[in-house]
Design a protein around this motif. Structure first.
Motif, PDB file in Angstrom:
ATOM      1  N   ARG A 195      -9.022   0.136   7.684  1.00 29.37           N
ATOM      2  CA  ARG A 195      -8.296   1.123   8.250  1.00 29.37           C
ATOM      3  C   ARG A 195      -8.556   0.690   9.938  1.00 29.37           C
ATOM      4  O   ARG A 195      -9.541   0.166  10.346  1.00 29.37           O
ATOM      5  CB  ARG A 195      -8.824   2.393   7.975  1.00 29.37           C
ATOM      6  CG  ARG A 195     -10.181   2.921   8.511  1.00 29.37           C
ATOM      7  CD  ARG A 195     -10.889   4.104   7.923  1.00 29.37           C
ATOM      8  NE  ARG A 195     -12.055   4.564   8.635  1.00 29.37           N
ATOM      9  CZ  ARG A 195     -12.687   5.611   8.351  1.00 29.37           C
ATOM     10  NH1 ARG A 195     -12.280   6.578   7.161  1.00 29.37           N
ATOM     11  NH2 ARG A 195     -13.906   5.827   8.797  1.00 29.37           N
ATOM     12  N   CYS A 211      -2.753   0.031  -4.096  1.00 26.24           N
ATOM     13  CA  CYS A 211      -2.093  -1.163  -3.486  1.00 26.24           C
ATOM     14  C   CYS A 211      -1.654  -2.350  -4.546  1.00 26.24           C
ATOM     15  O   CYS A 211      -2.519  -2.528  -5.500  1.00 26.24           O
ATOM     16  CB  CYS A 211      -3.225  -2.026  -2.774  1.00 26.24           C
ATOM     17  SG  CYS A 211      -3.024  -3.453  -2.200  1.00 26.24           S
ATOM     18  N   TYR A 255      -4.333   2.659   6.849  1.00 27.43           N
ATOM     19  CA  TYR A 255      -5.337   2.202   5.731  1.00 27.43           C
ATOM     20  C   TYR A 255      -4.413   0.803   5.130  1.00 27.43           C
ATOM     21  O   TYR A 255      -3.230   0.742   4.855  1.00 27.43           O
ATOM     22  CB  TYR A 255      -5.459   3.039   4.557  1.00 27.43           C
ATOM     23  CG  TYR A 255      -6.495   4.130   5.065  1.00 27.43           C
ATOM     24  CD1 TYR A 255      -6.148   5.108   5.791  1.00 27.43           C
ATOM     25  CD2 TYR A 255      -7.757   3.863   4.570  1.00 27.43           C
ATOM     26  CE1 TYR A 255      -7.137   5.971   6.382  1.00 27.43           C
ATOM     27  CE2 TYR A 255      -8.723   4.807   4.946  1.00 27.43           C
ATOM     28  CZ  TYR A 255      -8.512   5.910   5.659  1.00 27.43           C
ATOM     29  OH  TYR A 255      -9.508   6.803   6.068  1.00 27.43           O
ATOM     30  N   LEU A 273      -7.843   3.373  -3.961  1.00 30.21           N
ATOM     31  CA  LEU A 273      -8.802   3.951  -3.007  1.00 30.21           C
ATOM     32  C   LEU A 273      -8.743   5.538  -3.278  1.00 30.21           C
ATOM     33  O   LEU A 273      -7.779   6.168  -2.946  1.00 30.21           O
ATOM     34  CB  LEU A 273      -8.801   3.361  -1.668  1.00 30.21           C
ATOM     35  CG  LEU A 273     -10.005   3.984  -0.615  1.00 30.21           C
ATOM     36  CD1 LEU A 273     -11.017   3.089  -1.036  1.00 30.21           C
ATOM     37  CD2 LEU A 273      -9.332   3.790   0.952  1.00 30.21           C
ATOM     38  N   ALA A 310       0.801  -1.275  -0.171  1.00 35.11           N
ATOM     39  CA  ALA A 310      -0.091  -0.037  -0.089  1.00 35.11           C
ATOM     40  C   ALA A 310       0.849   1.318   0.068  1.00 35.11           C
ATOM     41  O   ALA A 310       1.830   1.177   0.863  1.00 35.11           O
ATOM     42  CB  ALA A 310      -1.069  -0.001   1.232  1.00 35.11           C
ATOM     43  N   CYS A 333      -4.480  -2.582   2.631  1.00 38.98           N
ATOM     44  CA  CYS A 333      -5.261  -3.489   1.613  1.00 38.98           C
ATOM     45  C   CYS A 333      -5.235  -4.901   1.957  1.00 38.98           C
ATOM     46  O   CYS A 333      -4.507  -5.347   2.658  1.00 38.98           O
ATOM     47  CB  CYS A 333      -4.645  -2.966   0.033  1.00 38.98           C
ATOM     48  SG  CYS A 333      -3.214  -3.497  -0.019  1.00 38.98           S
ATOM     49  N   TRP A 339     -10.439  -2.776   1.267  1.00 36.37           N
ATOM     50  CA  TRP A 339      -9.382  -1.877   2.068  1.00 36.37           C
ATOM     51  C   TRP A 339     -10.175  -1.734   3.511  1.00 36.37           C
ATOM     52  O   TRP A 339     -11.216  -1.505   3.585  1.00 36.37           O
ATOM     53  CB  TRP A 339      -9.675  -0.369   1.360  1.00 36.37           C
ATOM     54  CG  TRP A 339      -8.805  -0.200   0.275  1.00 36.37           C
ATOM     55  CD1 TRP A 339      -9.117  -0.279  -1.000  1.00 36.37           C
ATOM     56  CD2 TRP A 339      -7.348   0.334   0.259  1.00 36.37           C
ATOM     57  NE1 TRP A 339      -8.084   0.111  -1.813  1.00 36.37           N
ATOM     58  CE2 TRP A 339      -6.899   0.332  -0.947  1.00 36.37           C
ATOM     59  CE3 TRP A 339      -6.583   0.467   1.416  1.00 36.37           C
ATOM     60  CZ2 TRP A 339      -5.493   0.612  -1.688  1.00 36.37           C
ATOM     61  CZ3 TRP A 339      -5.207   0.740   0.956  1.00 36.37           C
ATOM     62  CH2 TRP A 339      -4.661   0.962  -0.368  1.00 36.37           C
TER      63      TRP A 339
END
Length: 125
Positions: free
Chosen positions: A37, A21, A93, A80, A5, A95, A35
């Motif tokens: 977080r 990613c 974040y 994203l 990422a 992936c 995705w």
């Protein structure tokens, strides 16, 4: 399998950021991609997922209408796009990929077999 990422950083509230990613060791055209977080002290939260064809997507309630997930199968990459960022979007974040051949979109992090290392997004007020 590696999921790399990138694209994180510092952004002002109301701004936009694009995360990428890049996958290796897995063909993302055969994988549901997602995705997630995570903020300090909080559970890992679902953000978005995209089907193999790219035609179907699902989003977490907190980001619906502001974030867009997309895939570039030729580059083996998932994107994203984050718009109208809020301070509450500050997080690492990640992936993730489901195993090849599984086609169902899932919000559950335990449904994803492969994870990247994460990229920090910080939104300032």
């Amino acid at each position: 399998v590696q999921l790399q990422a990138s694209g994180g950083g510092l952004v002002q509230a109301g701004g936009s950021r694009r995360l990428s990613c890049a996958a290796s060791g897995i063909t993302i055209s055969r994988s549901v991609m997602g995705w997630f977080r995570q903020s300090p002290g909080k559970e890992r939260e679902f953000v978005a997922a995209i089907a193999l064809s790219g035609s179907n997507t699902i989003y977490g309630e907190a980001v619906k209408g502001r974030f867009t997930i997309a895939r570039d199968n030729d580059r083996n990459t998932v994107i994203l796009e984050m718009n109208s960022l809020q301070v509450e979007d500050t997080a690492v974040y990640f992936c993730a990929a489901r195993s090849n051949g599984i086609t169902v979109l899932r919000r559950d992090r335990y449904a994803y077999a492969y994870w990247g290392q994460g990229t920090q997004v910080t939104v300032s007020s």
